[in-house]
Design an enzyme around this catalytic site. Structure first.
Site, mmCIF file in Angstrom:
data_model
loop_
_atom_site.group_PDB
_atom_site.id
_atom_site.type_symbol
_atom_site.label_atom_id
_atom_site.label_comp_id
_atom_site.label_asym_id
_atom_site.label_seq_id
_atom_site.Cartn_x
_atom_site.Cartn_y
_atom_site.Cartn_z
ATOM 1 N N SER A 1 0.842 -1.208 0.000
ATOM 2 C CA SER A 1 0.000 0.000 0.000
ATOM 3 C C SER A 1 0.875 1.256 0.000
ATOM 4 C CB SER A 1 -0.870 0.014 1.257
ATOM 5 O OG SER A 1 -0.039 0.239 2.395
ATOM 6 N N ASP B 1 -1.379 -2.156 -3.962
ATOM 7 C CA ASP B 1 -2.694 -2.037 -3.321
ATOM 8 C C ASP B 1 -3.140 -0.571 -3.360
ATOM 9 O OD1 ASP B 1 -4.887 -2.945 -1.849
ATOM 10 O OD2 ASP B 1 -3.886 -2.654 0.086
ATOM 11 N N GLU C 1 -11.715 -0.648 -8.969
ATOM 12 C CA GLU C 1 -12.800 -0.739 -7.978
ATOM 13 C C GLU C 1 -14.017 0.056 -8.410
ATOM 14 O OE1 GLU C 1 -11.571 -0.372 -3.837
ATOM 15 O OE2 GLU C 1 -13.382 0.764 -3.353
ATOM 16 N N HIS D 1 -12.530 -1.340 5.474
ATOM 17 C CA HIS D 1 -11.154 -1.431 5.962
ATOM 18 C C HIS D 1 -11.077 -1.226 7.479
ATOM 19 C CE1 HIS D 1 -10.437 -0.574 1.644
ATOM 20 N NE2 HIS D 1 -9.480 -1.450 1.826
ATOM 21 N N GLY D 2 -10.028 -1.825 8.068
ATOM 22 C CA GLY D 2 -9.764 -1.590 9.482
ATOM 23 C C GLY D 2 -10.364 -2.651 10.392
ATOM 24 N N HIS E 1 -12.043 -6.252 -0.788
ATOM 25 C CA HIS E 1 -11.165 -5.518 0.132
ATOM 26 C C HIS E 1 -11.803 -5.556 1.515
ATOM 27 C CE1 HIS E 1 -8.252 -3.290 -2.508
ATOM 28 N NE2 HIS E 1 -9.006 -3.948 -3.382
ATOM 29 N N ALA F 1 -11.483 -7.383 4.161
ATOM 30 C CA ALA F 1 -12.083 -8.691 4.454
ATOM 31 C C ALA F 1 -11.554 -9.326 5.744
ATOM 32 C CB ALA F 1 -11.863 -9.626 3.272
ATOM 33 N N SER F 2 -10.871 -8.565 6.578
ATOM 34 C CA SER F 2 -10.392 -9.148 7.834
ATOM 35 C C SER F 2 -11.562 -9.532 8.740
ATOM 36 C CB SER F 2 -9.482 -8.149 8.569
ATOM 37 O OG SER F 2 -8.182 -8.194 8.027
ATOM 38 N N ILE G 1 -6.436 -9.000 3.062
ATOM 39 C CA ILE G 1 -6.349 -9.104 4.523
ATOM 40 C C ILE G 1 -5.118 -8.350 5.019
ATOM 41 C CG2 ILE G 1 -6.017 -10.722 6.444
ATOM 42 C CD1 ILE G 1 -7.568 -12.792 4.678
HETATM 43 O O1 G3H Z 1 -6.415 -0.868 2.305
HETATM 44 C C1 G3H Z 1 -5.710 -0.496 3.232
HETATM 45 C C2 G3H Z 1 -4.630 -1.358 3.758
HETATM 46 O O2 G3H Z 1 -5.018 -1.962 4.961
HETATM 47 C C3 G3H Z 1 -3.327 -0.626 3.875
HETATM 48 O O3 G3H Z 1 -3.318 0.245 4.955
HETATM 49 O O4 G3H Z 1 -2.248 2.379 4.188
HETATM 50 O O5 G3H Z 1 -2.204 1.700 6.581
HETATM 51 O O6 G3H Z 1 -0.829 0.501 4.897
HETATM 52 P P1 G3H Z 1 -2.069 1.279 5.172
HETATM 53 P P1 13P Z 2 -8.610 -5.159 6.192
HETATM 54 O O1 13P Z 2 -8.430 -3.843 6.876
HETATM 55 O O2 13P Z 2 -9.994 -5.695 6.421
HETATM 56 O O3 13P Z 2 -7.579 -6.150 6.535
HETATM 57 O O4 13P Z 2 -8.513 -4.898 4.598
HETATM 58 C C1 13P Z 2 -7.275 -4.750 3.954
HETATM 59 C C2 13P Z 2 -7.408 -4.298 2.545
HETATM 60 O O5 13P Z 2 -8.468 -4.267 1.966
HETATM 61 C C3 13P Z 2 -6.188 -3.893 1.853
HETATM 62 O O6 13P Z 2 -6.448 -3.391 0.576
HETATM 63 ZN ZN ZN Z 3 -8.248 -2.275 0.384
#
Ligand code: G3H
Ligand code: 13P
Ligand code: ZN
Length: 311
Positions: free
Chosen positions: A50, A82, A134, A180-181, A213, A215-216, A257
């Site tokens: 990312s 990403d 997307e 996300h999150g 996306h 999907a945690s 994830i």
């Molecule tokens: O989609 C978001 C991902 O979890 C990446 O997050 O920008 O904090 O690395 P980050």
């Molecule tokens: P999570 O925050 O659900 O793990 O998603 C991560 C993600 O979509 C990264 O692109």
């Molecule tokens: Zn994402």
């Protein structure tokens, strides 16, 4: 085995009713955990980078860490950008060996999303790289893009055919209730995905790989460890794994994830330091953090996504 694109992975995943895990990478321990887990499960895997990861680790380090991982494994590995924010970052990633990029212009107006995505597709395809884009908006935080929950917009099945045809993308990320999150649902909310929308999109795009996306699942046993050892993550709620299992049997071929690995890492570090207050060598607690992430990835691959033994 050298880095591969996701084309073959997705074709087999679609036909086999399973999905490939796309795990976010930020440091050496995370990359080792993911690749060792995938290797032991004999599963293909996607390592994704990312904007936050590039800022934290420096893209050159990440690239070389991924190269080291690939050199030490036999499974198919794809390196994916990403949430690429614009053409330039996609181009830069392609030039630096990424085999897959996401152009995320989903917050832009319809025609602009199509135009930007099309430009990336032309550049990427000419160089043998595949593209994800997307449609729809996820609640939560997408790198710098903040989408208030109230503005969360499910993907409209009426738009997917025109979007994929006009852009020429290889996979499509959709919004069906993931976000996300670590705080995806409020307590008391029904944590369900709009499987009906996914089914309809699958009918409109036969054989086409869909991406989820956010999907945690935010496993409660890990959250409990974080909270037990001085953390404060009240009401952290993710996507039930039962919902993900339904999605991967349909058109979903890639499941993103990140948060689950963060929670696994943090739970292990907090527990280790609480139980061993004299430890100050990072290798001691990072060994536990790496093992905890590895266990999490194996669980995802074997028990949720179904990609074990598909390498
Ligand atoms: O989609 C978001 C991902 O979890 C990446 O997050 O920008 O904090 O690395 P980050
Ligand atoms: P999570 O925050 O659900 O793990 O998603 C991560 C993600 O979509 C990264 O692109
Ligand atoms: Zn994402």
């Amino acid at each position: 085995m050298p880095l591969v694109t996701t084309t073959e992975m997705f074709k087999k995943a679609y036909e086999g009713g399973y999905a490939i895990g796309a795990f976010n990478v930020n440091n050496m321990e995370t990359i080792q955990a993911i690749v060792e887990a995938a290797e032991e499960c004999s599963s293909p895997v996607i390592l994704q980078v990312s904007a936050g990861a590039r800022k934290y680790a420096n893209p050159v380090y990440l690239r070389h860490l991924v190269a080291a991982a690939v050199e030490t494994t036999h499974i198919p590995v794809a390196m994916h950008l990403d949430h690429g924010a614009d053409f330039e970052i996609c181009k830069d990633s392609i030039e630096n060996g990424f085999t897959s990029v996401m152009i995320d212009a989903s917050s832009k107006p319809w025609e602009e999303n199509i135009k930007t995505t099309r430009e990336v597709v032309e550049y990427a395809h000419a160089r043998g790289v595949v593209v994800e884009a997307e449609l729809g908006k996820l609640a939560g935080i997408e790198d710098d893009v903040k989408v208030a929950s109230k503005d969360a917009l499910f993907t409209s099945p009426d738009e997917v055919q025109e979007f994929t045809e006009r852009t020429g993308i290889d996979s499509l990320a959709i919004a069906i209730g993931t976000s996300h999150g670590a705080y995806k649902f409020k307590p008391g909310q029904d944590p369900k995905l709009r499987i009906d929308i996914l089914e309809e999109i699958g009918r409109r795009l036969p054989g086409f790989p869909i991406v989820l996306h956010g999907a945690s699942s935010v496993p409660q046993d890990k959250v409990a460890i974080v909270n037990q050892f001085g953390g404060d993550m009240p009401n952290a709620i993710g996507i039930p794994e039962s919902e993900l299992k339904k999605a991967v049997k349909l058109a979903v071929c890639k499941v993103n994830i990140d948060s689950d690995l963060r929670v696994a890492f943090t739970a292990a570090v907090r527990k280790h330091l609480a139980e061993n207050p004299s430890h100050f060598d990072p290798r001691q607690y990072l060994t536990d953090a790496r093992a905890s992430m590895k266990e999490m990835v194996k669980h995802k691959i074997c028990d949720v996504l179904g990609s074990a033994n598909k390498a």
